[in-house]
Design a protein around this motif. Structure first.
Motif, short mmCIF file in Angstrom:
data_model
loop_
_atom_site.label_atom_id
_atom_site.label_comp_id
_atom_site.label_asym_id
_atom_site.label_seq_id
_atom_site.Cartn_x
_atom_site.Cartn_y
_atom_site.Cartn_z
N UNK A 99 29.34 28.25 -2.67
CA UNK A 99 30.80 28.43 -2.69
C UNK A 99 31.61 27.18 -3.03
N UNK A 100 30.95 26.00 -3.17
CA UNK A 100 31.69 24.77 -3.47
C UNK A 100 31.57 24.36 -4.94
N UNK A 101 31.00 25.20 -5.77
CA UNK A 101 30.83 24.81 -7.17
C UNK A 101 32.15 24.72 -7.95
N UNK B 95 23.34 28.01 -10.48
CA UNK B 95 24.14 29.24 -10.55
C UNK B 95 25.01 29.39 -9.29
N UNK B 96 26.17 30.04 -9.47
CA UNK B 96 27.03 30.29 -8.31
C UNK B 96 26.35 31.22 -7.31
N UNK B 97 25.49 32.10 -7.84
CA UNK B 97 24.82 33.07 -6.98
C UNK B 97 23.45 33.38 -7.56
N UNK C 267 30.36 37.15 -2.00
CA UNK C 267 30.06 38.03 -0.88
C UNK C 267 31.34 38.76 -0.49
N UNK C 268 31.19 39.80 0.31
CA UNK C 268 32.33 40.56 0.80
C UNK C 268 32.77 40.01 2.16
N UNK D 283 39.66 32.02 -3.84
CA UNK D 283 39.69 32.53 -5.22
C UNK D 283 38.30 32.49 -5.85
N UNK D 284 37.56 31.41 -5.59
CA UNK D 284 36.23 31.27 -6.17
C UNK D 284 35.28 32.33 -5.62
#
Length: 441
Positions: free
Chosen positions: A158-160, A149-151, A15-16, A7-8
């Motif tokens: 991806x673990x934030x 930032x997440x990205x 990313x795809x 979900x995150x």
């Protein structure tokens, strides 16, 4: 946790599903949980591991453990060792910052060479909180208070969505193997001191402390968006761009409501830190000609404008000297000789460097000096900034710009025409002498 992970990734558009991700895996609990989630997800991934040689056998044990996991999972993996302490000394930065620079440069190198789309690190919510307080203590703007930032470009985290306790519980329930890092309990490191000494006191003060801080960071992220939108309007009033340089018009800058803040935000894009920005701001009324440097750019005040330019191609050029070379004509005229150390007389001329051949790593390289360069001046046991050496020697600005360094690996051997590094001097143990003479025109 796997569902929350999916979900995150989807919610934050990290990313795809068809894209390839390079995982930064240290062997610690966070990165091993990240590896487990990617393994269960079906995403295409590889791993990269850095051995910083900071904890002796323990660092080697981490590398051995990760190599074992690679064989177990049958995944592409890349390993690199670094001399982190030496890099930190040479660049005048902390061990933590040195490790950060080394690993991210390495990860990006592997990402490009092996055609990965993103680099994933195992940062989680507790890291986000710690970063908030570290940035707050170091003097930062509103961007710094929004934390990790997440990205960010090609870096994803991806673990934030999870906190440290959730990660530990998940690892225990799923029997995930990992390595304990003894340095995590050493309070000599700033982040560890904050983690073990300061934040627990906040937790005692308010059990909802972490939850509230995370909510505050989200509020700051929204405020930063408003802040950035307003700054863009002011930015366009004072900044001009052309192919070669960025121009800041001083009078329009001073007429804005918050000139110092605006200048800070403009210059941060060119790697000028807050201390240098303060100095630039204080000098807006001074005479022309003053120059300031970041790692990547030069700023010059000329009458009513500030001119920002990247270091030129000439400044970034590097020239190499192979072991058997006897002369060099570019960027200067150099004569090179090797001889037995017996009965050798050291020249006192500043244009001649007499060095211990056994200490040199070939090819040698010649490059321009940079802000942050360090060396160990002849006769000294400690390190000194090259820029401070220039100040002590009263070398004028126009002369500094034309000074070159002779380097062996990442170590400075000779500030050409001025001073050699103490680590390369001739001693009673020297067998062969390597002499370089800068021939005068």
């Amino acid at each position: 946790m796997l569902n929350r992970f999916f979900e995150f990734v989807k919610e934050k558009q990290l990313f795809e599903s068809h894209q390839r991700v390079l995982l930064a895996v240290s062997g610690g609990i966070d990165s091993m949980v990240l590896l487990y989630l990617f393994e269960k997800s079906g995403f295409e991934y590889g791993i990269a591991h850095c051995n910083f040689n900071l904890r002796g056998e323990e660092s080697d044990g981490d590398e051995k453990f990760v190599r074992g996991q690679v064989q177990l999972h049958g995944i592409p993996a890349f390993f690199q060792r670094f001399e982190t302490e030496e890099y930190a000394n040479l660049n005048g930065i902390s061990i933590e910052m040195a490790a950060r620079e080394l690993r991210y440069d390495y990860f990006e190198k592997i990402r490009v060479e092996k055609n990965y789309d993103f680099i994933a690190t195992a940062h989680h919510q507790d890291d986000l909180i710690e970063t908030f307080f570290l940035n707050l203590s170091r003097k930062t703007g509103i961007k710094g208070l929004t934390g990790i930032k997440e990205k960010t470009s090609r870096i994803i985290r991806p673990l934030l969505f999870a906190c440290r306790q959730e990660i530990e519980d998940f690892a225990r329930l799923n029997f995930i193997e990992f390595r304990e890092d003894s340095s995590n309990i050493e309070v000599v490191y700033q982040r560890n001191f904050l983690r073990h000494k300061i934040l627990p006191l906040f937790q005692e003060l308010n059990p909802a402390f972490k939850k509230n801080i995370l909510a505050s960071i989200e509020n700051l992220k929204e405020a930063e968006q408003v802040y950035s939108r307003c700054l863009r309007v002011e930015h366009d009033k004072v900044v001009e761009k052309n192919k070669e340089e960025i121009i800041i018009k001083i009078e329009p800058l001073q007429n804005t409501l918050f000139p110092k803040v605006l200048l800070f935000e403009i210059l941060s894009d060119f790697n000028f830190n807050s201390s240098v920005t303060d100095e630039i701001f204080q000098g807006l009324e001074n005479d022309s000609g003053k120059q300031f440097f970041s790692k990547t750019h030069r700023l010059v005040k000329d009458r009513d404008k500030l001119f920002i330019t990247p270091f030129s191609e000439q400044e970034e050029r590097i020239f190499y000297i192979e072991k058997d070379d006897i002369e060099l004509f570019e960027p200067m005229d150099l004569l090179i000789e090797k001889c037995d150390a017996k009965d050798f007389l050291i020249s006192k001329e500043s244009n001649v460097a007499s060095l211990d051949l056994g200490e040199l790593e070939f090819p040698l390289l010649i490059r321009k000096w940079r802000q942050g360069d360090y060396f160990q001046p002849l006769g000294m046991t400690g390190f000194k900034k090259v820029s401070d050496f220039f100040i002590d020697e009263k070398i004028p600005l126009h002369q500094k710009e034309n000074i070159w360094l002779l380097c062996s690996g990442k170590k400075i051997v000779w500030i050409i025409g001025f001073r050699i590094d103490n680590r390369f001097k001739i001693t009673t143990k020297t067998k062969m002498v390597y002499t370089i003479e800068m021939r005068k025109s």
